[in-house]
Design a protein around this motif. Structure first.
Motif, PDB file in Angstrom:
ATOM      1  N   THR A   1       4.288   2.729  -5.446  1.00 56.03           N
ATOM      2  CA  THR A   1       3.500   2.080  -6.638  1.00 56.03           C
ATOM      3  C   THR A   1       2.012   1.593  -6.586  1.00 56.03           C
ATOM      4  O   THR A   1       1.111   1.737  -7.059  1.00 56.03           O
ATOM      5  CB  THR A   1       4.297   1.066  -7.559  1.00 56.03           C
ATOM      6  OG1 THR A   1       4.712   0.115  -6.726  1.00 56.03           O
ATOM      7  CG2 THR A   1       5.626   1.676  -8.205  1.00 56.03           C
TER       8      THR A   1
ATOM      9  N   GLU B   1       2.373   4.828 -14.258  1.00 58.85           N
ATOM     10  CA  GLU B   1       3.570   5.115 -14.630  1.00 58.85           C
ATOM     11  C   GLU B   1       4.325   6.497 -14.299  1.00 58.85           C
ATOM     12  O   GLU B   1       3.634   7.518 -14.664  1.00 58.85           O
ATOM     13  CB  GLU B   1       3.709   4.970 -16.053  1.00 58.85           C
ATOM     14  CG  GLU B   1       3.703   3.324 -16.535  1.00 58.85           C
ATOM     15  CD  GLU B   1       5.056   2.733 -15.847  1.00 58.85           C
ATOM     16  OE1 GLU B   1       5.992   3.052 -15.757  1.00 58.85           O
ATOM     17  OE2 GLU B   1       4.591   1.396 -15.791  1.00 58.85           O
TER      18      GLU B   1
ATOM     19  N   GLN C   1       7.067  -3.176 -13.162  1.00 60.95           N
ATOM     20  CA  GLN C   1       7.543  -1.835 -12.873  1.00 60.95           C
ATOM     21  C   GLN C   1       8.306  -1.311 -11.796  1.00 60.95           C
ATOM     22  O   GLN C   1       9.136  -0.660 -12.083  1.00 60.95           O
ATOM     23  CB  GLN C   1       5.932  -1.228 -12.639  1.00 60.95           C
ATOM     24  CG  GLN C   1       5.971   0.379 -12.563  1.00 60.95           C
ATOM     25  CD  GLN C   1       4.620   0.988 -11.885  1.00 60.95           C
ATOM     26  OE1 GLN C   1       4.137   0.318 -11.137  1.00 60.95           O
ATOM     27  NE2 GLN C   1       4.097   1.962 -12.589  1.00 60.95           N
TER      28      GLN C   1
END
Length: 332
Positions: free
Chosen positions: A185, A192, A311
């Motif tokens: 990430t 996303e 996330q």
């Protein structure tokens, strides 16, 4: 500038190492003033070993102390959310060990509370603060690799049975999966994933052993991430671009980055007391970042924002759901 005064929650191996890491920093910048554990005898021994002036037999006592600038929570996974909540309610900034929660629901509540009270909170993903990670980000920004198309990362070791206890939120994903996921990430800048594919094995106790997560991103980009509590993996990460690649050996706590422009080395200071885990004096970098954020009045660090933590928690939730790992906290 006054020192940052730390209070410690718990006395386990990670707490030992964080204290040893803090001891590599100037005493006029970082001091541990108190430690709390639910076992008074254990906490008194820990305080004596590490020259910490005050020891408490309950977390509530620590939360009531006026002279603590930030609380480090190194307790077991299942305690992260309740103890963070207690400390934030008491007006204390928090650095909470990863994974910050057992699931996304807890993570949202913890971060919601920090924002509501306007208090600093950060998940202790120490890797993000290493100089070697800064180097990786510089290489990515420089265009040296061209367009990044693929990230691979794996982390695993053979874990003793008690750490695979479902009641303690054990298993490979929460223990190790956070690291490959946070690495991917970071490389993909918080985009996303468009799709997540997961495959893995459960042990007899219903906890994941080995899991692979494939994150598919826009622009034909991918990350293939593996974690295991049943095998000793290579524990390395790669970033592959259209012009070249970077290898990060021991990417959880790396001291070198192998890049097309050479090998960059970032040695760590030696510990003054024995460490329980590898390269743990590198926890000093997250402590330095906490101090900087507190001095600047920030409630989150740009290197490990609340959104980044949410996330990661979301990806872990999806992975556990596919593999079939259900914790008591998921039923609340």
């Amino acid at each position: 500038m006054a020192p940052t005064r730390w209070g410690f929650v718990a006395t386990g191996r990670i707490c030992n190492d964080f204290k040893v890491a803090l001891d590599t920093l100037p005493r006029d910048e970082h001091q541990v003033v108190a430690v709390a554990s639910r076992n008074l005898e254990t906490v008194q021994t820990f305080a004596k070993t590490h020259d910490i002036p005050r020891a408490y037999g309950s977390y509530a006592e620590l939360s009531a102390q006026e002279d603590i600038d930030v609380v480090y929570i190194g307790a077991v996974h299942t305690q992260h959310a309740p103890v963070t909540t207690m400390m934030l309610q008491a007006g204390k900034p928090v650095l909470c060990e990863k994974p910050m929660s057992v699931n996304s629901r807890e993570a949202r509540q913890m971060i919601g509370l920090a924002k509501e009270k306007n208090i600093f909170f950060m998940e202790a993903i120490w890797s993000r603060h290493f100089p070697s990670y800064r180097k990786v980000r510089e290489i990515l920004d420089s265009g040296l690799l061209g367009e990044v198309k693929l990230v691979t990362a794996c982390l695993g070791t053979v874990v003793a049975e008690p750490r695979l206890d479902r009641a303690m939120a054990g298993g490979g994903l929460l223990a190790f999966g956070t690291y490959p996921i946070q690495f991917a990430t970071m490389v993909f800048g918080g985009d996303e994933p468009e799709d997540i594919t997961v495959s893995g094995h459960l042990n007899e106790g219903g906890v994941d052993e080995t899991v692979t997560v494939v994150l598919k991103y826009s622009g034909n980009r991918m990350a293939t991430l593996t974690c295991s509590a049943a095998a000793l993996l290579a524990n390395e990460a790669y970033v592959y671009g259209t012009k070249g690649s970077v290898k990060i050996p021991n990417f959880r706590c790396p001291t070198e980055v192998i890049s097309p422009d050479g090998t960059h080395e970032f040695p760590l200071p030696p510990p003054e007391k024995p460490l329980r885990f590898e390269n743990s004096t590198g926890m000093r970098f997250e402590a330095m970042e906490v101090r900087r954020c507190l001095q600047e009045g920030l409630i989150e660090s740009p290197l490990m924002t609340h959104a980044m933590s949410l996330q990661i928690a979301g990806i872990l939730d999806q992975a556990r759901e596919v593999v079939g790992v259900v914790y008591d906290q998921d039923k609340e």
